[in-house]
Design an enzyme around this catalytic site. Sequence first.
Site, PDB file in Angstrom:
ATOM      1  N   PHE A 166       0.575  -1.067  -0.322  1.00  0.00           N
ATOM      2  CA  PHE A 166      -0.085  -0.510  -0.052  1.00  0.00           C
ATOM      3  C   PHE A 166       0.809   1.490  -0.144  1.00  0.00           C
ATOM      4  O   PHE A 166       1.629   1.460   0.494  1.00  0.00           O
ATOM      5  CB  PHE A 166      -0.822   0.238   1.117  1.00  0.00           C
ATOM      6  CG  PHE A 166      -1.896  -1.174   1.002  1.00  0.00           C
ATOM      7  CD1 PHE A 166      -2.715  -0.679   1.055  1.00  0.00           C
ATOM      8  CD2 PHE A 166      -1.380  -2.228   1.969  1.00  0.00           C
ATOM      9  CE1 PHE A 166      -4.152  -1.899   0.795  1.00  0.00           C
ATOM     10  CE2 PHE A 166      -2.519  -3.470   2.153  1.00  0.00           C
ATOM     11  CZ  PHE A 166      -3.622  -3.671   0.985  1.00  0.00           C
ATOM     12  N   LYS A 167       1.201   2.128  -1.496  1.00  0.00           N
ATOM     13  CA  LYS A 167       1.079   3.365  -1.264  1.00  0.00           C
ATOM     14  C   LYS A 167       0.247   4.214  -0.903  1.00  0.00           C
ATOM     15  O   LYS A 167      -0.953   5.039  -1.456  1.00  0.00           O
ATOM     16  CB  LYS A 167       2.059   3.956  -2.379  1.00  0.00           C
ATOM     17  CG  LYS A 167       2.798   4.806  -2.485  1.00  0.00           C
ATOM     18  CD  LYS A 167       3.468   5.309  -3.699  1.00  0.00           C
ATOM     19  CE  LYS A 167       4.222   6.340  -4.562  1.00  0.00           C
ATOM     20  NZ  LYS A 167       4.023   6.754  -5.635  1.00  0.00           N
ATOM     21  N   ILE A 168       0.703   4.982   0.551  1.00  0.00           N
ATOM     22  CA  ILE A 168      -0.241   5.667   0.584  1.00  0.00           C
ATOM     23  C   ILE A 168      -0.029   6.849   0.720  1.00  0.00           C
ATOM     24  O   ILE A 168       0.920   8.033   1.502  1.00  0.00           O
ATOM     25  CB  ILE A 168      -1.047   5.833   2.450  1.00  0.00           C
ATOM     26  CG1 ILE A 168      -1.217   4.847   2.601  1.00  0.00           C
ATOM     27  CG2 ILE A 168      -1.668   6.557   3.168  1.00  0.00           C
ATOM     28  CD1 ILE A 168      -2.374   3.560   1.856  1.00  0.00           C
TER      29      ILE A 168
END
Length: 305
Positions: A166-168
């Site tokens: 997950f790239k937040i």
Amino acid sequence: MNSMSYTGAWPVAPTPFNDDGTLDLPGMRRVLDCIADQGADGICILANFSEQFLLSDAERETLTRLCLEHVAGRRPMIVTISHYATPIAVERARLAKDLGASAVMMMPPYHGALMKGSPEQTFEQMARVGEVGIPIMIQDAPLSGVDLPVPLLVKMAREIEMVKLFKIECAGAATKLRRLIAEGGEAIEAPFDGEEGITMLADLDAGARGTMCSAMVTEHIRQVVLDHLKGDRPAAAAGYRRLLPAVNHENRQCGFRAAKAAMVEGRVFASEFCRHPVPPLSPETRAELIDHLRPLDPVAMRWGH
């Protein structure tokens, strides 16, 4: 790859062009070699900071093949495959897998301001790509304009086997990362941040284990992550403060043009050309960038000298 490999700094590779606007393929190979010499833990290609929306489909395929063949396993590779059309995203995922990519990165389906995937459509697209059998990094980026609430991210992590990363990089990323990790538990294998690392310290404090930065100062950003992961927050904070003027200037003034300017300074490739309608950096903005970078002595600015 095991989940513990998804840590550190995974920069986005810039796409170099010749002055006539054609792809600089030898320059692309040199970019990848430079990033490897920066000590990157992995490399992402064809992302927004690779100017993916300024490339033709044929150019994307050329670059996918060139990059994966040239790196040849020296670093794990993430290939960005975002597309509004699910069959095209699936096709891109298959190509990436066939060529040996470690993972793919996807924004939710969107096309402009008014064509945005619903939560159900986003889940379905990720699930269809997941059937290809390659790990997926979900990119939660403001650019898409699609809201990805934490319950939806957790549902995808738990119910789609290949959704692992997950790239937040939305506003308030640290708060979202903290909640995502708390609610998703072991299903959240690799929480990352983005946005060039501008909020990296808060995001690491929230539980991020890596960052997808640009390729401008990879080695310095990586050291901040490593210091934080080994429990030396004072060292991480000091490193972050040292980097912040350059990263802030990159994020707020330059965008993807910053890494290109640094690499041209370092003779990684020759041209800072950006395809229309993207304007070149103004001389003043570029000079300010280089002034911020010089004290850091980044690999990107001396690699080809």
